[in-house]
Structures are given as C-alpha cells and as structure tokens.
Design a protein around this motif. Structure first.
Motif, PDB file in Angstrom:
ATOM      1  N   PHE A  39     -11.482  40.751  23.607  1.00  0.00           N
ATOM      2  CA  PHE A  39     -12.174  40.856  24.799  1.00  0.00           C
ATOM      3  C   PHE A  39     -11.550  39.930  25.906  1.00  0.00           C
ATOM      4  CE2 PHE A  39     -16.719  42.187  23.410  1.00  0.00           C
ATOM      5  CZ  PHE A  39     -16.053  43.046  22.757  1.00  0.00           C
ATOM      6  N   ILE A  40     -11.523  40.527  27.061  1.00  0.00           N
ATOM      7  CA  ILE A  40     -11.166  39.468  28.284  1.00  0.00           C
ATOM      8  C   ILE A  40     -12.384  39.742  29.390  1.00  0.00           C
ATOM      9  CG2 ILE A  40      -8.996  40.025  27.745  1.00  0.00           C
ATOM     10  CD1 ILE A  40      -8.873  41.881  30.230  1.00  0.00           C
ATOM     11  N   GLU A  41     -12.236  38.568  30.161  1.00  0.00           N
ATOM     12  CA  GLU A  41     -13.159  38.291  31.281  1.00  0.00           C
ATOM     13  C   GLU A  41     -12.933  39.871  32.340  1.00  0.00           C
ATOM     14  OE1 GLU A  41     -12.668  35.008  33.496  1.00  0.00           O
ATOM     15  OE2 GLU A  41     -13.824  33.796  31.857  1.00  0.00           O
ATOM     16  N   ARG A  42     -13.879  40.203  32.788  1.00  0.00           N
ATOM     17  CA  ARG A  42     -13.815  41.369  33.827  1.00  0.00           C
ATOM     18  C   ARG A  42     -13.074  40.981  34.979  1.00  0.00           C
ATOM     19  NH1 ARG A  42     -18.696  44.254  37.203  1.00  0.00           N
ATOM     20  NH2 ARG A  42     -17.905  46.319  37.136  1.00  0.00           N
ATOM     21  N   PRO A  43     -11.973  41.915  34.990  1.00  0.00           N
ATOM     22  CA  PRO A  43     -10.888  41.376  36.234  1.00  0.00           C
ATOM     23  C   PRO A  43     -11.578  41.826  37.570  1.00  0.00           C
ATOM     24  CG  PRO A  43      -9.946  42.764  34.547  1.00  0.00           C
ATOM     25  CD  PRO A  43     -11.353  42.969  34.120  1.00  0.00           C
ATOM     26  N   SER A  44     -11.251  41.219  38.454  1.00  0.00           N
ATOM     27  CA  SER A  44     -11.757  41.593  40.083  1.00  0.00           C
ATOM     28  C   SER A  44     -11.127  42.636  40.689  1.00  0.00           C
ATOM     29  CB  SER A  44     -11.708  40.033  40.853  1.00  0.00           C
ATOM     30  OG  SER A  44     -10.251  39.554  40.744  1.00  0.00           O
ATOM     31  N   ASN A  45      -9.774  42.598  40.355  1.00  0.00           N
ATOM     32  CA  ASN A  45      -9.081  43.883  40.759  1.00  0.00           C
ATOM     33  C   ASN A  45      -9.483  45.260  40.166  1.00  0.00           C
ATOM     34  OD1 ASN A  45      -6.607  46.017  40.408  1.00  0.00           O
ATOM     35  ND2 ASN A  45      -5.887  44.590  41.750  1.00  0.00           N
ATOM     36  N   LEU A  46     -10.000  46.271  41.102  1.00  0.00           N
ATOM     37  CA  LEU A  46     -10.414  47.488  40.499  1.00  0.00           C
ATOM     38  C   LEU A  46      -9.597  48.035  39.651  1.00  0.00           C
ATOM     39  CD1 LEU A  46     -12.360  48.606  43.431  1.00  0.00           C
ATOM     40  CD2 LEU A  46     -13.272  47.708  41.598  1.00  0.00           C
ATOM     41  N   LYS A  47      -8.143  48.216  39.907  1.00  0.00           N
ATOM     42  CA  LYS A  47      -7.346  49.144  39.121  1.00  0.00           C
ATOM     43  C   LYS A  47      -7.125  48.419  37.633  1.00  0.00           C
ATOM     44  CE  LYS A  47      -2.583  50.663  38.708  1.00  0.00           C
ATOM     45  NZ  LYS A  47      -1.220  50.658  39.464  1.00  0.00           N
ATOM     46  N   ALA A  48      -6.971  46.897  37.628  1.00  0.00           N
ATOM     47  CA  ALA A  48      -6.921  46.251  36.211  1.00  0.00           C
ATOM     48  C   ALA A  48      -8.141  46.483  35.508  1.00  0.00           C
ATOM     49  CB  ALA A  48      -6.689  44.797  36.713  1.00  0.00           C
ATOM     50  N   ARG A  49      -9.342  46.411  36.282  1.00  0.00           N
ATOM     51  CA  ARG A  49     -10.616  46.768  35.642  1.00  0.00           C
ATOM     52  C   ARG A  49     -10.571  47.977  34.857  1.00  0.00           C
ATOM     53  NH1 ARG A  49     -15.723  46.014  39.429  1.00  0.00           N
ATOM     54  NH2 ARG A  49     -14.668  44.109  40.003  1.00  0.00           N
ATOM     55  N   ALA A  50     -10.233  49.019  35.681  1.00  0.00           N
ATOM     56  CA  ALA A  50     -10.049  50.491  35.070  1.00  0.00           C
ATOM     57  C   ALA A  50      -9.274  50.397  33.733  1.00  0.00           C
ATOM     58  CB  ALA A  50      -9.864  51.391  36.027  1.00  0.00           C
ATOM     59  N   GLN A  51      -7.981  49.948  33.735  1.00  0.00           N
ATOM     60  CA  GLN A  51      -7.032  49.968  32.736  1.00  0.00           C
ATOM     61  C   GLN A  51      -7.270  49.447  31.621  1.00  0.00           C
ATOM     62  OE1 GLN A  51      -3.595  48.589  35.100  1.00  0.00           O
ATOM     63  NE2 GLN A  51      -2.759  50.201  35.465  1.00  0.00           N
ATOM     64  N   THR A  52      -8.280  48.123  31.834  1.00  0.00           N
ATOM     65  CA  THR A  52      -8.647  47.125  30.460  1.00  0.00           C
ATOM     66  C   THR A  52      -9.929  47.717  29.830  1.00  0.00           C
ATOM     67  OG1 THR A  52      -9.552  45.690  31.975  1.00  0.00           O
ATOM     68  CG2 THR A  52      -7.195  45.369  31.528  1.00  0.00           C
ATOM     69  N   TYR A  53     -10.609  48.746  30.632  1.00  0.00           N
ATOM     70  CA  TYR A  53     -12.062  48.898  29.845  1.00  0.00           C
ATOM     71  C   TYR A  53     -11.839  49.669  28.749  1.00  0.00           C
ATOM     72  CZ  TYR A  53     -17.068  49.980  29.417  1.00  0.00           C
ATOM     73  OH  TYR A  53     -18.187  50.216  29.361  1.00  0.00           O
ATOM     74  N   SER A  54     -12.589  49.336  27.591  1.00  0.00           N
ATOM     75  CA  SER A  54     -12.599  50.128  26.238  1.00  0.00           C
ATOM     76  C   SER A  54     -13.897  50.725  26.194  1.00  0.00           C
ATOM     77  CB  SER A  54     -12.259  49.053  25.297  1.00  0.00           C
ATOM     78  OG  SER A  54     -12.508  49.703  24.328  1.00  0.00           O
ATOM     79  N   ASN A  55     -13.837  52.057  26.214  1.00  0.00           N
ATOM     80  CA  ASN A  55     -15.038  52.741  25.715  1.00  0.00           C
ATOM     81  C   ASN A  55     -15.491  52.558  24.305  1.00  0.00           C
ATOM     82  OD1 ASN A  55     -15.006  54.291  28.085  1.00  0.00           O
ATOM     83  ND2 ASN A  55     -13.274  55.490  27.732  1.00  0.00           N
ATOM     84  N   TYR A  56     -14.431  52.226  23.491  1.00  0.00           N
ATOM     85  CA  TYR A  56     -14.735  51.957  22.061  1.00  0.00           C
ATOM     86  C   TYR A  56     -15.519  50.704  22.035  1.00  0.00           C
ATOM     87  CZ  TYR A  56     -14.129  51.034  17.118  1.00  0.00           C
ATOM     88  OH  TYR A  56     -14.345  50.909  15.814  1.00  0.00           O
ATOM     89  N   LYS A  57     -15.360  49.808  22.847  1.00  0.00           N
ATOM     90  CA  LYS A  57     -16.101  48.218  22.887  1.00  0.00           C
ATOM     91  C   LYS A  57     -16.945  48.054  23.688  1.00  0.00           C
ATOM     92  CE  LYS A  57     -13.818  46.347  19.246  1.00  0.00           C
ATOM     93  NZ  LYS A  57     -14.249  45.970  17.915  1.00  0.00           N
TER      94      LYS A  57
ATOM     95  N   HIS B 206     -16.359  47.154  26.841  1.00  0.00           N
ATOM     96  CA  HIS B 206     -16.048  46.028  27.454  1.00  0.00           C
ATOM     97  C   HIS B 206     -14.495  45.799  27.696  1.00  0.00           C
ATOM     98  CE1 HIS B 206     -15.736  41.700  27.775  1.00  0.00           C
ATOM     99  NE2 HIS B 206     -16.976  41.662  27.658  1.00  0.00           N
ATOM    100  N   ASN B 207     -13.919  45.060  28.703  1.00  0.00           N
ATOM    101  CA  ASN B 207     -12.814  44.949  29.267  1.00  0.00           C
ATOM    102  C   ASN B 207     -12.155  44.378  28.055  1.00  0.00           C
ATOM    103  OD1 ASN B 207     -14.394  44.833  32.018  1.00  0.00           O
ATOM    104  ND2 ASN B 207     -12.323  45.857  32.195  1.00  0.00           N
ATOM    105  N   THR B 208     -10.924  44.792  27.652  1.00  0.00           N
ATOM    106  CA  THR B 208     -10.271  44.419  26.496  1.00  0.00           C
ATOM    107  C   THR B 208      -8.521  44.419  26.827  1.00  0.00           C
ATOM    108  OG1 THR B 208     -10.110  46.357  24.920  1.00  0.00           O
ATOM    109  CG2 THR B 208     -12.011  44.942  24.956  1.00  0.00           C
ATOM    110  N   ILE B 209      -7.750  43.867  25.756  1.00  0.00           N
ATOM    111  CA  ILE B 209      -6.685  44.131  25.667  1.00  0.00           C
ATOM    112  C   ILE B 209      -6.472  44.561  24.198  1.00  0.00           C
ATOM    113  CG2 ILE B 209      -5.446  42.566  27.484  1.00  0.00           C
ATOM    114  CD1 ILE B 209      -4.915  40.356  25.786  1.00  0.00           C
ATOM    115  N   LYS B 210      -5.581  45.409  23.920  1.00  0.00           N
ATOM    116  CA  LYS B 210      -5.362  45.795  22.655  1.00  0.00           C
ATOM    117  C   LYS B 210      -3.730  45.265  22.136  1.00  0.00           C
ATOM    118  CE  LYS B 210      -8.286  49.860  22.071  1.00  0.00           C
ATOM    119  NZ  LYS B 210      -8.845  50.087  23.495  1.00  0.00           N
TER     120      LYS B 210
END
Length: 312
Positions: free
Chosen positions: A163-181, A183-187
């Motif tokens: 899990f990561i904190e929610r990015p303020s950048n909209l593109k980064a927020r979309a790229q890191t959002y996990s439908n499975y979790k 939550h914003n994540t890195i895999k």
C-alpha cells in the motif's frame, strides 16, 4: 610536597584544555542520557539486534557495518556511523516515525531523513547482490519438491502488493490504483528458490500496471518456453465441468509447494515499513534517477531476509 600537589591540582583545575575536556565529557554524558536507542543498546545482543534490525545476530550487523560504512557519502554528524546505520535499519524494521527517531537519537528530524537516505543508498549498493539467481548445481530441493512434477523447479513466483499513500498527481493516482485491493499500491514480482531464499525481485510497478497478473494469472507459458524454461501453473476449470483426476492431484501438490512463497513474502512484510502505506516520497523521490527509493527499500529488506536461515 603537600603544597606542590595542591598547586598542580589547582593548575589542572584552571587549565583551559582540562576545562574543555571536562565540559565535552559532561556534554557527551548528557547526550547519552537523552538517547534511548544506540549502538551500545544492541551491542552483543542477538535478540535485540534481530528485533531492531532484522539481521539474525549482532555479528552480521557489525559485518554489514564494516562493509558499508565507507560507501556513505555525507558530512559527519554528531552520531557515530554505527548509530547512523542502526537508525536506518530501525526505520526499515520497526518503521518508527522520523520525529520519534529524532527524539531517540537526540538529533533533528531533517538529520534523520538525510541519514536514512544516505545509508539506504549504501545498503542497496552493498547488499543488493544478496538477491541473485543461484547456479543450477547449488539448488537444494526440500521434500515437498522431490517428485516428478517439481524436481526441476528452480524458482517459485508470486506477486505481492504494498500500500502507498494516495498520490496527488492524477496520472500517478490512476496508475497505482489496485482494483483488487481497492487502494493505491505498488506491485512486485517475487521469486524464491525451493528452500525459501529470495532469488528474484522485479522493479516496483503501479497497482494497475500489473493487474493482468492477478486477473489472468501467470499465463506466459510461451514466453518462458522461448527462454528454455517451463512455467507450471494451477489447472483451471474454464470450459470444463470439472478437472481431470491428474489435474486435481497436481493442484494439491502445487498448493503444498506454493505455501512457501507466501511464507517468504510474509518475511518481507515482517518489516513494518512495507506493512503500512508508504509515503509518496519513499516510493519515488525527486532526486531518484535510475532506481527509485521504493525499489531500494524492497531490495534491501529482501537482502536482510536472505541473511536469515531459509524457511526450509
């Protein structure tokens, strides 16, 4: 003679060098009292070393210090280099707040941040090589892999999310959002040898970037075949009313073997820094070039895990 002795004592008492040394000693004692955590706290204590750093014993901690200290490129602080390394490892292992570490080590919060990143870079350079693909002849197969299906297995792979904190950048927020979790994540793709040693780590990817690995499974048989490798995956009932008997038996065998990669990932997540949402500046810093801060953290943690006994 009494007069001379008294005179010498008086001379020492008013000697400027003597007064400076005494003042410095007093300051050092006061600073030591303020510190609730230091190299001296864990020196010679294997249980404390394991708790605060993740290394199996103090001897390993000290060996890493000797190998790494020369690689740290920063100005000298009032902390010893041993304490700087301890501070960094405590952050990784116990994830104490930067303010908490500042109080414990009696330094400023900005110093804690600078020390952490300087030593993280040095640890990445020193320990990164502990996560490597082994030579074929050194692979040892535990009993669960000693069968016709798994006797040639060199690596067990699985994905994990941090899990990561929610990015303020909209593109980064979309790229890191996990439908499975949800939550914003890195895999990360983790590979472990049959004995439980981490032998492969992918770079960190955004939660959405690797979504296909979790929705469709590792369906890359042809890609592996081109490299002369075979990918063994669980059997699916897709298009079938039920699985053939041999596939059911194979799936049961895979479940018993697969539990070990889950235990390896569990060891990674014993480090508190990747148990809770990572701050964005720990995922990627503005000063990062080729390797991000998140990648460095995960690889250093994996290397420390590898210094401990294998799970099998």
């Amino acid at each position: 003679m009494k007069f001379v002795a008294s005179k010498k004592m008086s001379s020492n008492h008013w000697n400027p060098d003597f007064k400076r040394r005494r003042k410095k000693n007093t300051q050092l004692l006061e600073e030591l009292k303020k510190k609730t955590l230091s190299f001296k706290t864990i020196e010679g204590g294997d249980k404390k070393t394991k708790f605060y750093t993740g290394f199996p014993n103090f001897k390993t901690f000290h060996a890493v210090f000797l190998e790494t200290s020369s690689k740290v490129k920063r100005k000298k602080t009032k902390l010893s280099k041993e304490d700087e390394l301890l501070l960094t490892l405590v952050k990784l292992r116990r994830n104490l707040a930067m303010t908490d570490l500042a109080y414990r080590f009696n330094i400023s919060q900005s110093s804690v941040t600078n020390i952490f990143h300087a030593w993280l870079d040095a640890l990445y350079a020193t320990l990164g090589g502990l996560v490597h693909w082994p030579e074929t002849d050194v692979c040892q197969l535990p009993e669960v892999f000693q069968n016709e299906v798994f006797r040639k297995v060199k690596c067990v792979i699985d994905c994990t999310e941090i899990f990561i904190e929610r990015p303020s950048n909209l593109k980064a927020r979309a790229q890191t959002y996990s439908n499975y979790k949800r939550h914003n994540t890195i895999k990360i793709l983790v590979g472990a040898s049959p004995s439980g040693c981490i032998t492969f780590l992918s770079s960190c990817w955004g939660g959405r970037e690797m979504w296909y690995l979790l929705t469709g499974g590792f369906n890359m048989t042809e890609d592996f075949a081109l490299k002369g490798a075979q990918l063994i995956v669980p059997a699916y009932t897709k298009g079938k009313s039920q699985l053939p008997k041999e596939d059911v038996e194979k799936s049961h065998m895979m479940s018993r073997a697969r539990i070990h990669i889950e235990r390896v990932i569990g060891r990674l997540k014993d480090f508190e820094i990747i148990k809770v949402p990572l701050p964005i500046n720990f995922v990627k810093r503005k000063s990062d070039s080729q390797v991000t801060c998140g990648d460095k953290i995960v690889r250093v943690v994996a290397a420390i895990v590898n210094t401990n006994d294998a799970i099998l």
